[in-house]
Write a protein that holds these residues in place. Sequence first.
Motif, mmCIF file in Angstrom:
data_model
loop_
_atom_site.group_PDB
_atom_site.id
_atom_site.type_symbol
_atom_site.label_atom_id
_atom_site.label_comp_id
_atom_site.label_asym_id
_atom_site.label_seq_id
_atom_site.Cartn_x
_atom_site.Cartn_y
_atom_site.Cartn_z
ATOM 1 N N LEU A 127 0.951 -1.287 -0.050
ATOM 2 C CA LEU A 127 0.006 -0.067 0.017
ATOM 3 C C LEU A 127 0.794 1.262 -0.047
ATOM 4 O O LEU A 127 1.590 1.228 0.947
ATOM 5 N N SER A 128 0.472 2.011 -0.822
ATOM 6 C CA SER A 128 1.281 3.362 -0.935
ATOM 7 C C SER A 128 0.431 4.634 -1.303
ATOM 8 O O SER A 128 -0.576 4.318 -2.085
ATOM 9 N N PRO A 129 0.720 5.759 -0.928
ATOM 10 C CA PRO A 129 -0.152 6.934 -1.250
ATOM 11 C C PRO A 129 0.194 7.301 -2.695
ATOM 12 O O PRO A 129 1.302 7.295 -3.219
ATOM 13 N N CYS B 285 -8.153 -3.017 -1.282
ATOM 14 C CA CYS B 285 -8.193 -1.876 -0.324
ATOM 15 C C CYS B 285 -8.977 -1.665 0.975
ATOM 16 O O CYS B 285 -8.664 -1.484 2.047
ATOM 17 N N ALA C 87 -7.356 0.733 3.464
ATOM 18 C CA ALA C 87 -6.504 1.899 2.798
ATOM 19 C C ALA C 87 -7.439 2.920 2.943
ATOM 20 O O ALA C 87 -8.698 2.913 2.860
ATOM 21 N N GLU D 288 -4.717 5.853 -1.300
ATOM 22 C CA GLU D 288 -3.569 4.609 -1.183
ATOM 23 C C GLU D 288 -4.171 3.830 -2.251
ATOM 24 O O GLU D 288 -5.508 3.339 -2.557
#
Length: 67
Positions: A16-18, A41, A46, A50
């Motif tokens: 998970l990443s922005p 997600c 999330a 994200e």
Amino acid sequence: MEIKSGIIKDGMLHVLSPVKKIPCKECSLQNECDNSDYLICDMFGAGKDECFINRGKVTDIKIDKEE
């Protein structure tokens, strides 16, 4: 690299990443969500900005055991 929340699928690590743009269009696991009744997600909690990003092939996994 230490990862606290991720998915390994077919030997590839997705974390998970922005993101700055539309999350679902940039998600590396979008096909999995399209082929199911739920959003991955949502299962991971999330945020709206994200998504999962492919970080490459997994070569070594070390797991700390909780006692």
